[in-house]
Enzyme design. Structure first.
Site, mmCIF file in Angstrom:
data_model
loop_
_atom_site.group_PDB
_atom_site.id
_atom_site.type_symbol
_atom_site.label_atom_id
_atom_site.label_comp_id
_atom_site.label_asym_id
_atom_site.label_seq_id
_atom_site.Cartn_x
_atom_site.Cartn_y
_atom_site.Cartn_z
ATOM 1 N N LYS A 1 -2.960 8.669 2.588
ATOM 2 C CA LYS A 1 -4.168 8.582 3.430
ATOM 3 C C LYS A 1 -3.905 9.223 4.804
ATOM 4 C CE LYS A 1 -7.102 6.518 0.664
ATOM 5 N NZ LYS A 1 -8.059 7.379 -0.067
ATOM 6 N N TYR B 1 0.844 -1.214 0.000
ATOM 7 C CA TYR B 1 0.000 0.000 0.000
ATOM 8 C C TYR B 1 0.875 1.258 0.000
ATOM 9 C CZ TYR B 1 -4.420 2.522 0.766
ATOM 10 O OH TYR B 1 -5.510 3.337 0.641
HETATM 11 P P1 NAD Z 1 -12.814 3.593 -7.762
HETATM 12 O O1 NAD Z 1 -11.722 3.256 -8.703
HETATM 13 O O2 NAD Z 1 -14.155 3.098 -8.066
HETATM 14 O O3 NAD Z 1 -12.886 5.165 -7.501
HETATM 15 C C1 NAD Z 1 -11.758 5.987 -7.548
HETATM 16 C C2 NAD Z 1 -12.214 7.254 -8.225
HETATM 17 O O4 NAD Z 1 -11.178 8.243 -8.177
HETATM 18 C C3 NAD Z 1 -12.570 7.047 -9.706
HETATM 19 O O5 NAD Z 1 -13.894 7.474 -9.945
HETATM 20 C C4 NAD Z 1 -11.576 7.961 -10.435
HETATM 21 O O6 NAD Z 1 -12.123 8.533 -11.602
HETATM 22 C C5 NAD Z 1 -11.316 8.998 -9.353
HETATM 23 N N1 NAD Z 1 -10.126 9.795 -9.634
HETATM 24 C C6 NAD Z 1 -8.830 9.409 -9.660
HETATM 25 N N2 NAD Z 1 -8.032 10.442 -10.025
HETATM 26 C C7 NAD Z 1 -8.854 11.510 -10.227
HETATM 27 C C8 NAD Z 1 -8.651 12.861 -10.640
HETATM 28 N N3 NAD Z 1 -7.431 13.326 -10.938
HETATM 29 N N4 NAD Z 1 -9.735 13.674 -10.722
HETATM 30 C C9 NAD Z 1 -10.972 13.222 -10.455
HETATM 31 N N5 NAD Z 1 -11.235 11.942 -10.060
HETATM 32 C C10 NAD Z 1 -10.186 11.100 -9.959
HETATM 33 O O7 NAD Z 1 -12.301 3.009 -6.344
HETATM 34 P P2 NAD Z 1 -12.844 3.148 -4.859
HETATM 35 O O8 NAD Z 1 -12.196 2.037 -4.124
HETATM 36 O O9 NAD Z 1 -14.302 3.268 -4.843
HETATM 37 O O10 NAD Z 1 -12.150 4.487 -4.369
HETATM 38 C C11 NAD Z 1 -12.859 5.571 -3.776
HETATM 39 C C12 NAD Z 1 -12.126 6.028 -2.526
HETATM 40 O O11 NAD Z 1 -12.260 5.020 -1.513
HETATM 41 C C13 NAD Z 1 -10.626 6.256 -2.699
HETATM 42 O O12 NAD Z 1 -10.240 7.375 -1.948
HETATM 43 C C14 NAD Z 1 -10.041 5.000 -2.081
HETATM 44 O O13 NAD Z 1 -8.721 5.167 -1.638
HETATM 45 C C15 NAD Z 1 -10.999 4.819 -0.937
HETATM 46 N N6 NAD Z 1 -10.966 3.521 -0.265
HETATM 47 C C16 NAD Z 1 -11.100 2.378 -0.992
HETATM 48 C C17 NAD Z 1 -11.079 1.159 -0.337
HETATM 49 C C18 NAD Z 1 -11.225 -0.112 -1.106
HETATM 50 O O14 NAD Z 1 -10.866 -1.173 -0.573
HETATM 51 N N7 NAD Z 1 -11.741 -0.087 -2.302
HETATM 52 C C19 NAD Z 1 -10.905 1.099 1.054
HETATM 53 C C20 NAD Z 1 -10.784 2.285 1.761
HETATM 54 C C21 NAD Z 1 -10.812 3.497 1.088
#
Ligand code: NAD
Length: 254
Positions: free
Chosen positions: A163, A156
């Site tokens: 984060k 990570y």
């Molecule tokens: P996802 O890939 O579905 O969403 C990530 C989003 O970030 C996408 O819609 C992408 O277009 C957007 N993005 C990236 N760069 C960008 C930019 N320059 N401008 C605008 N948008 C941008 O994945 P997700 O897992 O749903 O991620 C959403 C959030 O949740 C993130 O912050 C991720 O770190 C966090 N998160 C995810 C998990 C997991 O296990 N999936 C766990 C904890 C936190």
């Protein structure tokens, strides 16, 4: 169905597809009566979003790595809607090479990109919203984080550091925007299979281990994350300020 968010207009940033955490948030908020607006990163991602929300939905392009793009999107939203009651920031990115091996592999450029898109963007978005007076009294900002901010999770790496910066940004923003009645909080979600997660080397192991460590060995869902997002957006949560709420079915306990 409910009316927890009746009469609230909420901007959702970060729906890429039906697996996105932002989509779980959007679904529950809509079921609770919210009127939703969406931003997408670029034309390629717009297609996936359109499939989910349909042609009638209100969509704006916004690349959070670009201040002009944020300003453009937010001024269009201001012109159309006047004020918002909330923003969901569910955005993160790090180059793939940052998400494998050891932290000493991190590059200056990769680190900067990850911190810029995944942490600074929350400040940039908040700043643009404040400059345009886009937020109502009692508005709520919610971002998504992961426990890699406080634990050294395999592969990570740079994203964990981003984060940590994001969670710290939540506290400083909560202090400064709190003066205007605006709350800022983060949800620390458990591991969920999304597009973003597949960028992490060994993500299958991460997902499997996380699942085994939940209290019932079933992975947390995007709708469960969405439930907490809806609560944080609601006036039931006016006492929750600058916090990180775990929605991971207990994984962080073990
Ligand atoms: P996802 O890939 O579905 O969403 C990530 C989003 O970030 C996408 O819609 C992408 O277009 C957007 N993005 C990236 N760069 C960008 C930019 N320059 N401008 C605008 N948008 C941008 O994945 P997700 O897992 O749903 O991620 C959403 C959030 O949740 C993130 O912050 C991720 O770190 C966090 N998160 C995810 C998990 C997991 O296990 N999936 C766990 C904890 C936190």
């Amino acid at each position: 169905m409910g009316d927890l968010l009746a009469n609230k207009t909420i901007l959702v940033m970060g729906v890429a597809n039906r697996r996105s955490i932002a989509w779980g948030c959007a679904q529950i908020m809509q079921e609770q009566g919210a009127n939703l607006i969406y931003t997408y990163q670029n034309e390629r991602l717009k297609k996936g979003l359109l499939k989910l929300v349909g042609d009638e939905a209100s969509l704006f392009e916004c690349d959070v790595a670009d201040d002009n793009s944020i300003a453009q999107a937010f001024s269009e939203i201001k012109a159309r809607y006047g004020k918002l009651d909330g923003i969901v920031h569910a955005i993160a990115y790090a180059p793939k090479a940052e998400l494998e091996g050891e932290i000493t592999n991190a590059t200056r450029a990769g680190f900067q990109t990850a911190l810029d898109v995944s942490a600074y963007s929350l400040i940039a978005v908040s700043k643009a919203a404040m400059e345009l007076a886009l937020l109502n009294d009692l508005a709520s900002l919610v971002t998504l984080t992961y426990m890699g901010s406080t634990r050294a999770i395999p592969n990570y790496n740079t994203m964990g550091i981003a984060k940590a910066a994001l969670e710290s940004s939540v506290r400083y923003l909560a202090r400064d925007l709190g003066k205007f009645g605006i709350r800022v909080n983060a949800i620390s979600a458990g591991a969920i299979k999304t597009l973003a997660v597949t960028g992490i080397k060994g993500h299958s192991d991460l997902l499997e281990i996380s699942k085994q460590r939940t209290v019932d060995q079933a992975a947390v869902t995007i709708r469960e994350v969405g439930g907490t997002c809806a609560f944080l957006m609601s006036d039931l949560a006016t006492g929750v300020v600058g916090d990180v709420i775990y929605v991971d079915k207990g994984v962080h306990l073990i």
